[in-house]
Design an enzyme around this catalytic site. Structure first.
Site, short mmCIF file in Angstrom:
data_model
loop_
_atom_site.label_atom_id
_atom_site.label_comp_id
_atom_site.label_asym_id
_atom_site.label_seq_id
_atom_site.Cartn_x
_atom_site.Cartn_y
_atom_site.Cartn_z
N HIS A 141 -42.54 -66.60 -27.23
CA HIS A 141 -43.79 -66.08 -27.79
C HIS A 141 -43.57 -65.46 -29.18
CE1 HIS A 141 -47.56 -63.35 -26.89
NE2 HIS A 141 -47.48 -63.69 -28.16
N GLU A 152 -54.59 -59.33 -27.41
CA GLU A 152 -53.33 -58.62 -27.14
C GLU A 152 -53.31 -57.20 -27.72
OE1 GLU A 152 -49.76 -61.50 -26.46
OE2 GLU A 152 -50.54 -61.88 -28.46
N HIS A 186 -45.48 -63.79 -34.32
CA HIS A 186 -44.78 -64.96 -33.78
C HIS A 186 -43.76 -65.40 -34.83
CE1 HIS A 186 -48.95 -65.50 -31.71
NE2 HIS A 186 -48.24 -64.55 -31.13
N HIS A 214 -47.11 -56.99 -34.08
CA HIS A 214 -46.84 -58.08 -33.13
C HIS A 214 -47.01 -59.40 -33.88
CE1 HIS A 214 -46.82 -61.01 -30.06
NE2 HIS A 214 -48.10 -61.29 -30.16
ZN LIG Z 1 -48.93 -63.05 -29.51
#
Ligand SMILES: [Zn+2]
Length: 274
Positions: A204, A115, A136, A134
């Site tokens: 996500h 990603e 979770h 980024h």
């Molecule tokens: Zn991710």
């Protein structure tokens, strides 16, 4: 170990990797292209990025997954991000340079985060952003799937005064494996983020941005905390008094939690002591 020795070890490891990649051939991966001498990233910035990885792990924002990047201090068209690795294991040797297409410039055969495109797309779209996280983040995921919007409960989350948009990858790109693993999905995510400090990713996680590493890391930590507080307040029943938008704007006008500098120094010391 002195700084000089550490640097030397880093160089030795880099050369060994380069050599290994030459012999193995590393098909399908970015060819090793060391950055020009004059544009090499500041070692102090790399150390800050390593600290950010570990802080976000220690604070429960990252587990084995998640990544944080910083815009290259000497070239705004590049950013720094670890190779694919659990964040708490990241060292200076693992940091790779990327261009804003999220192409690695010195991967030397190393595996990269799927990603990574998230980072390049946001740096392209947002010249004001110098750090991207980024994760979770566990308390945020429920707000990514619920019709209940994430709202600021306490002053430390005043930065979300204008709301947190939700990126639904299915609406943007149809049925996928939920990963923002190509440039098109990343561009759409950056579009949903718009000018905001964060965007939830449905089912996500979240992307959080800031003008510096301490700000992006601080926002990540306090956004997770706000989500916990909001869920707890909802569970109590009754009505909730959220931060008034004018109160939140004053928090921002007053320097947004001091740019997180006081906490940043503490977080850094805590990960250095580990
Ligand atoms: Zn991710």
């Amino acid at each position: 170990m002195t700084n000089g020795q550490r640097r030397e070890r880093r160089l030795t490891t880099g050369s060994a990797l380069l050599l290994a990649a030459t012999f193995i051939g590393a098909p399908g991966r970015a060819a090793p292209q060391p950055a020009p001498q004059d544009a090499r990233a500041d070692p102090a910035l790399i150390e800050e990025l390593v600290a950010a990885n570990r802080i976000l792990g220690q604070q429960g924002i990252f587990d084995g997954f998640g990544h944080v990047s910083v815009r290259h201090g000497r070239d705004p068209n590049r950013f720094l991000l670890s190779r694919s690795l659990a964040p708490e294991l990241v060292t200076a040797d693992d940091i790779v340079e990327f261009d804003l297409e999220s192409r690695a410039l010195n991967a030397a055969g190393r595996t990269l985060y799927l990603e990574r495109f998230i980072h390049g797309a946001i740096y392209r779209a947002r010249p004001d952003v110098s750090a991207v996280v980024h994760s979770h983040s566990p308390a945020l995921v429920p707000f990514s799937v619920s019709s209940v919007p994430l709202r600021p409960v306490s002053h430390t989350a005043g930065f979300i005064v204008d709301g947190v948009p939700v990126f639904d990858i299915r609406k943007a790109s149809g049925i996928t494996d939920m990963l923002v693993s190509d440039a098109d999905r990343a561009r759409r995510l950056a579009g949903t983020l718009g000018p905001q400090p964060a965007a939830l990713m449905r089912g996500h996680g979240v992307v959080v941005v800031g003008a510096s590493l301490p700000i992006a890391v601080g926002r990540s930590i306090y956004l997770e905390m706000n989500a916990r507080h909001q869920s707890q307040a909802i569970a109590l029943g009754g009505t909730i008094t959220y931060l008034d938008p004018q109160e939140a704007r004053r928090v921002m006008a007053a320097g947004e939690n001091g740019g997180y500098q006081r906490a940043w120094e503490l977080w850094k010391r805590n990960v250095a002591a580990k």
